[in-house]
Design a protein around this motif. Structure first.
Motif, PDB file in Angstrom:
ATOM      1  N   TYR A 103       2.137  -5.973   6.538  1.00  0.00           N
ATOM      2  CA  TYR A 103       3.307  -4.860   6.342  1.00  0.00           C
ATOM      3  C   TYR A 103       4.346  -5.582   6.372  1.00  0.00           C
ATOM      4  CZ  TYR A 103      -0.413  -1.742   7.468  1.00  0.00           C
ATOM      5  OH  TYR A 103      -1.904  -1.651   7.375  1.00  0.00           O
ATOM      6  N   LEU A 104       5.589  -4.751   5.196  1.00  0.00           N
ATOM      7  CA  LEU A 104       6.706  -5.403   4.990  1.00  0.00           C
ATOM      8  C   LEU A 104       7.563  -3.976   4.749  1.00  0.00           C
ATOM      9  CD1 LEU A 104       8.645  -7.596   2.784  1.00  0.00           C
ATOM     10  CD2 LEU A 104       7.916  -5.608   0.907  1.00  0.00           C
ATOM     11  N   GLY A 105       8.082  -4.922   5.273  1.00  0.00           N
ATOM     12  CA  GLY A 105       9.591  -3.853   5.870  1.00  0.00           C
ATOM     13  C   GLY A 105      11.487  -4.909   5.932  1.00  0.00           C
ATOM     14  N   TYR A 106      12.323  -3.733   5.550  1.00  0.00           N
ATOM     15  CA  TYR A 106      13.370  -4.614   5.224  1.00  0.00           C
ATOM     16  C   TYR A 106      15.076  -3.941   6.085  1.00  0.00           C
ATOM     17  CZ  TYR A 106      15.015  -2.047   1.561  1.00  0.00           C
ATOM     18  OH  TYR A 106      14.863  -0.584   0.954  1.00  0.00           O
ATOM     19  N   ALA A 107      15.591  -4.383   5.932  1.00  0.00           N
ATOM     20  CA  ALA A 107      17.343  -3.464   7.103  1.00  0.00           C
ATOM     21  C   ALA A 107      18.146  -4.683   5.804  1.00  0.00           C
ATOM     22  CB  ALA A 107      17.251  -3.568   7.546  1.00  0.00           C
ATOM     23  N   ILE A 108      18.824  -4.244   5.344  1.00  0.00           N
ATOM     24  CA  ILE A 108      20.194  -4.235   4.246  1.00  0.00           C
ATOM     25  C   ILE A 108      20.971  -3.738   5.350  1.00  0.00           C
ATOM     26  CG2 ILE A 108      21.475  -4.434   2.200  1.00  0.00           C
ATOM     27  CD1 ILE A 108      19.194  -6.388   2.426  1.00  0.00           C
ATOM     28  N   VAL A 138      -0.074  -7.352   0.807  1.00  0.00           N
ATOM     29  CA  VAL A 138       1.105  -6.421   1.561  1.00  0.00           C
ATOM     30  C   VAL A 138       0.956  -4.909   1.420  1.00  0.00           C
ATOM     31  CG1 VAL A 138       3.522  -6.893   1.886  1.00  0.00           C
ATOM     32  CG2 VAL A 138       2.574  -8.594   1.341  1.00  0.00           C
ATOM     33  N   GLU A 139       1.308  -4.381   2.497  1.00  0.00           N
ATOM     34  CA  GLU A 139       2.283  -3.328   2.201  1.00  0.00           C
ATOM     35  C   GLU A 139       3.396  -2.238   3.150  1.00  0.00           C
ATOM     36  OE1 GLU A 139      -1.516  -0.735   4.165  1.00  0.00           O
ATOM     37  OE2 GLU A 139      -2.615  -2.219   3.524  1.00  0.00           O
ATOM     38  N   ALA A 140       3.601  -1.693   1.884  1.00  0.00           N
ATOM     39  CA  ALA A 140       4.676  -1.391   2.338  1.00  0.00           C
ATOM     40  C   ALA A 140       4.613   0.364   3.030  1.00  0.00           C
ATOM     41  CB  ALA A 140       5.951  -1.663   1.900  1.00  0.00           C
ATOM     42  N   GLY A 141       5.220   1.269   3.848  1.00  0.00           N
ATOM     43  CA  GLY A 141       4.735   1.771   4.337  1.00  0.00           C
ATOM     44  C   GLY A 141       6.344   3.612   4.023  1.00  0.00           C
ATOM     45  N   ILE A 142       6.174   4.268   2.621  1.00  0.00           N
ATOM     46  CA  ILE A 142       8.037   4.137   2.704  1.00  0.00           C
ATOM     47  C   ILE A 142       8.058   6.650   2.948  1.00  0.00           C
ATOM     48  CG2 ILE A 142       9.474   4.409   1.028  1.00  0.00           C
ATOM     49  CD1 ILE A 142       8.461   2.080   0.034  1.00  0.00           C
ATOM     50  N   ALA A 143       8.374   6.455   3.439  1.00  0.00           N
ATOM     51  CA  ALA A 143       8.864   7.638   3.448  1.00  0.00           C
ATOM     52  C   ALA A 143       9.290   8.746   1.938  1.00  0.00           C
ATOM     53  CB  ALA A 143      10.367   8.150   5.059  1.00  0.00           C
ATOM     54  N   VAL A 152      13.161   0.463  -4.599  1.00  0.00           N
ATOM     55  CA  VAL A 152      12.804  -1.500  -4.967  1.00  0.00           C
ATOM     56  C   VAL A 152      11.395  -2.041  -4.303  1.00  0.00           C
ATOM     57  CG1 VAL A 152      12.745  -2.450  -2.482  1.00  0.00           C
ATOM     58  CG2 VAL A 152      15.147  -1.684  -2.780  1.00  0.00           C
ATOM     59  N   ALA A 153      10.326  -0.774  -3.976  1.00  0.00           N
ATOM     60  CA  ALA A 153       8.568  -0.955  -3.712  1.00  0.00           C
ATOM     61  C   ALA A 153       8.259  -0.529  -5.397  1.00  0.00           C
ATOM     62  CB  ALA A 153       8.533   0.416  -3.279  1.00  0.00           C
ATOM     63  N   LYS A 154       9.386  -0.471  -6.513  1.00  0.00           N
ATOM     64  CA  LYS A 154       8.674  -0.652  -7.528  1.00  0.00           C
ATOM     65  C   LYS A 154       9.114  -1.869  -8.451  1.00  0.00           C
ATOM     66  CE  LYS A 154       8.894   4.429  -8.606  1.00  0.00           C
ATOM     67  NZ  LYS A 154       9.590   5.777  -8.837  1.00  0.00           N
ATOM     68  N   LEU A 179       1.870   5.174   0.345  1.00  0.00           N
ATOM     69  CA  LEU A 179       1.723   3.985   0.868  1.00  0.00           C
ATOM     70  C   LEU A 179       1.946   2.683  -0.338  1.00  0.00           C
ATOM     71  CD1 LEU A 179      -1.758   3.615   3.056  1.00  0.00           C
ATOM     72  CD2 LEU A 179       0.488   3.169   3.593  1.00  0.00           C
ATOM     73  N   TRP A 180       2.678   1.614   0.075  1.00  0.00           N
ATOM     74  CA  TRP A 180       2.597   0.800  -1.073  1.00  0.00           C
ATOM     75  C   TRP A 180       1.471  -0.106  -1.223  1.00  0.00           C
ATOM     76  CZ3 TRP A 180       5.234   2.279  -6.505  1.00  0.00           C
ATOM     77  CH2 TRP A 180       6.142   3.709  -5.866  1.00  0.00           C
TER      78      TRP A 180
END
Length: 196
Positions: A103-108, A138-143, A152-154, A179-180
């Motif tokens: 799973y991919l996560g990030y914080a800027i 790789v997956e990302a879960g985004i509200a 960003v996901a796109k 889910l992306w």
């Protein structure tokens, strides 16, 4: 002892790498210099008691164990021009076996928003996932209301796969996420299954 993969990626403006002991002052400064929260997902400044050298050493130790366990890779995002820590990106909850997923996560940090850093860092994180960690997916879960992260996901080439109801327990409530995902083949990389 298992050899850790070398996780160090440089882009045009950024370097992604694990935090080191010499990053302490940079880390403490970054974690205490944020603007007031800009949205419901934004972080606030850490308390002084959370920013001690002892706490930082504990964080480094935990991060190293997580990497050795091939479970969680949290990387600092540093600007190349001045070395400033501007955020983190993570490849987490790694599953091997027949899944080969992270799973991919990030914080800027919010003083550095709207400069394309999230897109640049997450693009580099995908390269790390597929090339260095040899993952398949790789997956990302985004509200659904987190418009910035959806953009960003796109931009980084993830595809929307659907809505997962009440998937994550965040801020004392169960939250829906979109889910992306992407696989290495989406980036013209061949997966070599080793089943570890």
């Amino acid at each position: 002892m298992q050899k850790l993969p070398r996780i160090h990626k440089q882009t045009k403006r950024l370097t992604l790498r694990p935090l080191e002991l010499f990053d302490y002052e940079n880390w403490a400064q970054a974690r205490s210099s944020m603007l007031p929260p800009q949205n419901e997902w934004d972080e606030t400044n850490w308390k002084e008691s959370e920013l001690t050298l002892k706490k930082f050493k504990e964080l480094l130790k935990k991060n190293k164990i997580d990497r050795m366990d091939d479970h969680f890779y949290e990387l600092g995002i540093f600007r190349n021009d001045d070395g400033m820590l501007i955020g983190t990106v993570s490849l987490m909850d790694i599953s091997r076996g027949i899944f080969q997923n992270a799973y991919l996560g990030y914080a800027i940090f919010n003083p550095f928003w709207n400069q394309g850093y999230a897109t640049e860092a997450c693009t580099a994180a995908l390269q790390i996932a597929f090339k260095e960690l040899k993952l398949h997916r790789v997956e990302a879960g985004i509200a659904p209301t987190n418009k910035s992260s959806l953009k960003v996901a796109k931009k980084i080439g993830l595809r929307k796969e659907g809505l997962s109801k009440k998937r994550l327990f965040v801020r004392e409530k169960w939250t829906d996420v979109q889910l992306w995902a992407a696989t290495c083949e989406d980036f013209r990389l061949k997966f070599n299954f080793r089943g570890r």
